[in-house]
Write a protein that holds these residues in place. Structure first.
Motif, PDB file in Angstrom:
ATOM      1  N   LEU A  83      25.410  44.371   1.615  1.00  0.00           N
ATOM      2  CA  LEU A  83      25.625  43.436   0.504  1.00  0.00           C
ATOM      3  C   LEU A  83      25.578  41.980   0.962  1.00  0.00           C
ATOM      4  CD1 LEU A  83      28.257  45.342  -1.608  1.00  0.00           C
ATOM      5  CD2 LEU A  83      26.001  44.609  -2.347  1.00  0.00           C
ATOM      6  N   ILE A  84      26.173  41.680   2.103  1.00  0.00           N
ATOM      7  CA  ILE A  84      26.130  40.295   2.603  1.00  0.00           C
ATOM      8  C   ILE A  84      24.713  39.943   3.025  1.00  0.00           C
ATOM      9  CG2 ILE A  84      26.989  38.716   4.369  1.00  0.00           C
ATOM     10  CD1 ILE A  84      29.635  40.347   4.299  1.00  0.00           C
ATOM     11  N   HIS A  85      24.021  40.881   3.663  1.00  0.00           N
ATOM     12  CA  HIS A  85      22.630  40.662   4.071  1.00  0.00           C
ATOM     13  C   HIS A  85      21.754  40.391   2.841  1.00  0.00           C
ATOM     14  CE1 HIS A  85      19.257  41.387   6.948  1.00  0.00           C
ATOM     15  NE2 HIS A  85      18.622  41.753   5.854  1.00  0.00           N
ATOM     16  N   GLY A  86      21.903  41.215   1.809  1.00  0.00           N
ATOM     17  CA  GLY A  86      21.117  41.046   0.589  1.00  0.00           C
ATOM     18  C   GLY A  86      21.445  39.758  -0.141  1.00  0.00           C
ATOM     19  N   ALA A  87      22.740  39.427  -0.238  1.00  0.00           N
ATOM     20  CA  ALA A  87      23.139  38.190  -0.915  1.00  0.00           C
ATOM     21  C   ALA A  87      22.641  36.968  -0.144  1.00  0.00           C
ATOM     22  CB  ALA A  87      24.659  38.137  -1.077  1.00  0.00           C
ATOM     23  N   ASN A  88      22.680  37.029   1.180  1.00  0.00           N
ATOM     24  CA  ASN A  88      22.175  35.912   1.968  1.00  0.00           C
ATOM     25  C   ASN A  88      20.661  35.777   1.817  1.00  0.00           C
ATOM     26  OD1 ASN A  88      22.463  33.715   3.780  1.00  0.00           O
ATOM     27  ND2 ASN A  88      21.882  35.012   5.485  1.00  0.00           N
ATOM     28  N   GLY A  89      19.962  36.887   1.735  1.00  0.00           N
ATOM     29  CA  GLY A  89      18.520  36.831   1.488  1.00  0.00           C
ATOM     30  C   GLY A  89      18.200  36.233   0.129  1.00  0.00           C
ATOM     31  N   MET A  90      18.973  36.633  -0.877  1.00  0.00           N
ATOM     32  CA  MET A  90      18.767  36.054  -2.216  1.00  0.00           C
ATOM     33  C   MET A  90      19.102  34.559  -2.229  1.00  0.00           C
ATOM     34  SD  MET A  90      17.513  38.329  -4.144  1.00  0.00           S
ATOM     35  CE  MET A  90      17.690  37.515  -5.698  1.00  0.00           C
ATOM     36  N   ARG A  91      20.125  34.159  -1.476  1.00  0.00           N
ATOM     37  CA  ARG A  91      20.477  32.738  -1.377  1.00  0.00           C
ATOM     38  C   ARG A  91      19.312  31.954  -0.780  1.00  0.00           C
ATOM     39  NH1 ARG A  91      21.577  29.375   2.462  1.00  0.00           N
ATOM     40  NH2 ARG A  91      21.413  31.043   4.004  1.00  0.00           N
ATOM     41  N   THR A  92      18.660  32.537   0.219  1.00  0.00           N
ATOM     42  CA  THR A  92      17.512  31.883   0.842  1.00  0.00           C
ATOM     43  C   THR A  92      16.365  31.732  -0.163  1.00  0.00           C
ATOM     44  OG1 THR A  92      18.142  32.812   2.971  1.00  0.00           O
ATOM     45  CG2 THR A  92      15.882  32.027   2.758  1.00  0.00           C
ATOM     46  N   ILE A  93      16.142  32.759  -0.964  1.00  0.00           N
ATOM     47  CA  ILE A  93      15.095  32.693  -1.983  1.00  0.00           C
ATOM     48  C   ILE A  93      15.427  31.618  -3.014  1.00  0.00           C
ATOM     49  CG2 ILE A  93      14.037  33.964  -3.901  1.00  0.00           C
ATOM     50  CD1 ILE A  93      14.246  36.474  -2.095  1.00  0.00           C
ATOM     51  N   VAL A  94      16.686  31.538  -3.426  1.00  0.00           N
ATOM     52  CA  VAL A  94      17.107  30.495  -4.377  1.00  0.00           C
ATOM     53  C   VAL A  94      16.871  29.118  -3.763  1.00  0.00           C
ATOM     54  CG1 VAL A  94      19.099  29.480  -5.554  1.00  0.00           C
ATOM     55  CG2 VAL A  94      18.738  31.951  -5.615  1.00  0.00           C
ATOM     56  N   ASN A  95      17.235  28.949  -2.490  1.00  0.00           N
ATOM     57  CA  ASN A  95      17.003  27.656  -1.820  1.00  0.00           C
ATOM     58  C   ASN A  95      15.529  27.290  -1.803  1.00  0.00           C
ATOM     59  OD1 ASN A  95      19.692  27.204  -1.262  1.00  0.00           O
ATOM     60  ND2 ASN A  95      19.574  27.982   0.825  1.00  0.00           N
ATOM     61  N   ASP A  96      14.659  28.288  -1.646  1.00  0.00           N
ATOM     62  CA  ASP A  96      13.221  28.024  -1.550  1.00  0.00           C
ATOM     63  C   ASP A  96      12.558  27.762  -2.895  1.00  0.00           C
ATOM     64  OD1 ASP A  96      13.307  28.300   1.175  1.00  0.00           O
ATOM     65  OD2 ASP A  96      12.519  30.356   1.203  1.00  0.00           O
ATOM     66  N   TYR A  97      13.015  28.427  -3.960  1.00  0.00           N
ATOM     67  CA  TYR A  97      12.255  28.402  -5.205  1.00  0.00           C
ATOM     68  C   TYR A  97      12.940  27.739  -6.395  1.00  0.00           C
ATOM     69  CZ  TYR A  97       8.984  31.431  -2.847  1.00  0.00           C
ATOM     70  OH  TYR A  97       8.073  31.929  -1.959  1.00  0.00           O
ATOM     71  N   VAL A  98      14.229  27.497  -6.335  1.00  0.00           N
ATOM     72  CA  VAL A  98      14.906  26.856  -7.465  1.00  0.00           C
ATOM     73  C   VAL A  98      15.046  25.372  -7.149  1.00  0.00           C
ATOM     74  CG1 VAL A  98      16.968  26.805  -8.902  1.00  0.00           C
ATOM     75  CG2 VAL A  98      16.129  28.986  -8.025  1.00  0.00           C
ATOM     76  N   SER A  99      14.399  24.546  -7.965  1.00  0.00           N
ATOM     77  CA  SER A  99      14.353  23.117  -7.657  1.00  0.00           C
ATOM     78  C   SER A  99      15.485  22.318  -8.286  1.00  0.00           C
ATOM     79  CB  SER A  99      13.003  22.547  -8.087  1.00  0.00           C
ATOM     80  OG  SER A  99      12.803  22.781  -9.467  1.00  0.00           O
ATOM     81  N   LYS A 100      16.072  22.799  -9.354  1.00  0.00           N
ATOM     82  CA  LYS A 100      17.147  22.055 -10.009  1.00  0.00           C
ATOM     83  C   LYS A 100      18.476  22.378  -9.317  1.00  0.00           C
ATOM     84  CE  LYS A 100      14.874  21.887 -14.467  1.00  0.00           C
ATOM     85  NZ  LYS A 100      14.934  22.205 -15.886  1.00  0.00           N
ATOM     86  N   PRO A 101      19.158  21.358  -8.789  1.00  0.00           N
ATOM     87  CA  PRO A 101      20.387  21.598  -8.030  1.00  0.00           C
ATOM     88  C   PRO A 101      21.478  22.323  -8.822  1.00  0.00           C
ATOM     89  CG  PRO A 101      19.653  19.333  -7.743  1.00  0.00           C
ATOM     90  CD  PRO A 101      18.786  19.939  -8.788  1.00  0.00           C
ATOM     91  N   GLY A 102      21.628  22.002 -10.100  1.00  0.00           N
ATOM     92  CA  GLY A 102      22.654  22.650 -10.916  1.00  0.00           C
ATOM     93  C   GLY A 102      22.388  24.128 -11.117  1.00  0.00           C
ATOM     94  N   VAL A 103      21.117  24.455 -11.374  1.00  0.00           N
ATOM     95  CA  VAL A 103      20.737  25.858 -11.562  1.00  0.00           C
ATOM     96  C   VAL A 103      20.895  26.612 -10.247  1.00  0.00           C
ATOM     97  CG1 VAL A 103      18.826  27.409 -12.148  1.00  0.00           C
ATOM     98  CG2 VAL A 103      19.170  25.311 -13.460  1.00  0.00           C
ATOM     99  N   ALA A 104      20.462  25.987  -9.155  1.00  0.00           N
ATOM    100  CA  ALA A 104      20.571  26.632  -7.842  1.00  0.00           C
ATOM    101  C   ALA A 104      22.025  26.922  -7.505  1.00  0.00           C
ATOM    102  CB  ALA A 104      19.940  25.753  -6.769  1.00  0.00           C
ATOM    103  N   LYS A 105      22.895  25.974  -7.754  1.00  0.00           N
ATOM    104  CA  LYS A 105      24.315  26.174  -7.451  1.00  0.00           C
ATOM    105  C   LYS A 105      24.903  27.282  -8.323  1.00  0.00           C
ATOM    106  CE  LYS A 105      28.664  23.929  -6.728  1.00  0.00           C
ATOM    107  NZ  LYS A 105      29.233  22.803  -6.071  1.00  0.00           N
ATOM    108  N   THR A 106      24.552  27.308  -9.595  1.00  0.00           N
ATOM    109  CA  THR A 106      25.046  28.349 -10.501  1.00  0.00           C
ATOM    110  C   THR A 106      24.591  29.733 -10.042  1.00  0.00           C
ATOM    111  OG1 THR A 106      25.005  26.800 -12.349  1.00  0.00           O
ATOM    112  CG2 THR A 106      25.049  29.140 -12.891  1.00  0.00           C
ATOM    113  N   VAL A 107      23.319  29.858  -9.692  1.00  0.00           N
ATOM    114  CA  VAL A 107      22.792  31.146  -9.251  1.00  0.00           C
ATOM    115  C   VAL A 107      23.469  31.582  -7.953  1.00  0.00           C
ATOM    116  CG1 VAL A 107      20.721  32.339  -8.428  1.00  0.00           C
ATOM    117  CG2 VAL A 107      20.597  30.879 -10.444  1.00  0.00           C
ATOM    118  N   LYS A 108      23.681  30.643  -7.024  1.00  0.00           N
ATOM    119  CA  LYS A 108      24.329  30.994  -5.757  1.00  0.00           C
ATOM    120  C   LYS A 108      25.787  31.393  -5.961  1.00  0.00           C
ATOM    121  CE  LYS A 108      22.303  27.407  -3.536  1.00  0.00           C
ATOM    122  NZ  LYS A 108      22.050  26.446  -2.463  1.00  0.00           N
ATOM    123  N   VAL A 109      26.474  30.744  -6.878  1.00  0.00           N
ATOM    124  CA  VAL A 109      27.856  31.135  -7.183  1.00  0.00           C
ATOM    125  C   VAL A 109      27.871  32.538  -7.794  1.00  0.00           C
ATOM    126  CG1 VAL A 109      29.819  30.646  -8.708  1.00  0.00           C
ATOM    127  CG2 VAL A 109      28.804  28.811  -7.356  1.00  0.00           C
TER     128      VAL A 109
END
Length: 148
Positions: A83-109
């Motif tokens: 679960l931590i491995h998968g969540a960290n991978g998804m966090r990396t994808i969000v960092n790479d592809y989500v350009s709006k800081p507010g949306v990125a922070k919401t998705v990461k939370v």
């Protein structure tokens, strides 16, 4: 009176900060190697070493397996790392592809909260599963359960 001018390349010592991206990268490599061992051990013990293979897996099999502390900790380690491995991978994808800081922070939370909830619930199930539920069909529970 002499004045010394510092070299323009001289930097004042900055406050030491943790490089979270580096540690995330290291975690992904280490957990990936450990997950390969855990997953193949899990598959081997459940599908190959078990007489009957996949057809033998039922509530009694799982209850009996999770009554053993070794398998409890094996499965919890597998759960946590995956679960931590998968969540960290998804966090990396969000960092790479989500350009709006507010949306990125919401998705990461939301990623963090969903991983934390699944870790909490999964750990609770592994350590509190009753392999001998009261009133259950004796043919479905683990072999070590007393017959009611």
């Amino acid at each position: 009176m002499t004045t010394t001018i510092e070299s323009p390349r001289t930097q004042t010592p900055a406050k030491k900060r943790t490089n979270w991206e580096k540690w995330g990268w290291i975690y992904m490599r280490a957990s990936g190697v450990l997950l390969v061992v855990l997953v193949f051990g899990h598959l081997f013990s459940n599908l190959i070493a078990t007489p009957g293979g996949v057809h033998a897996i039922d509530f009694g099999f799982v209850g009996g397996k999770l009554a053993n502390p070794f398998w409890q900790w094996w499965d919890v380690l597998l759960l946590w790392l995956a679960l931590i491995h998968g969540a960290n991978g998804m966090r990396t994808i969000v960092n790479d592809y989500v350009s709006k800081p507010g949306v990125a922070k919401t998705v990461k939370v939301l990623l963090f909260l969903s991983a934390a909830l699944l870790i909490l619930l999964g750990t609770l199930v592994v350590f509190t599963l009753d392999p001998c539920p009261a009133g259950a069909d004796p043919s479905l529970v683990a072999s070590f359960c007393p017959v009611n």
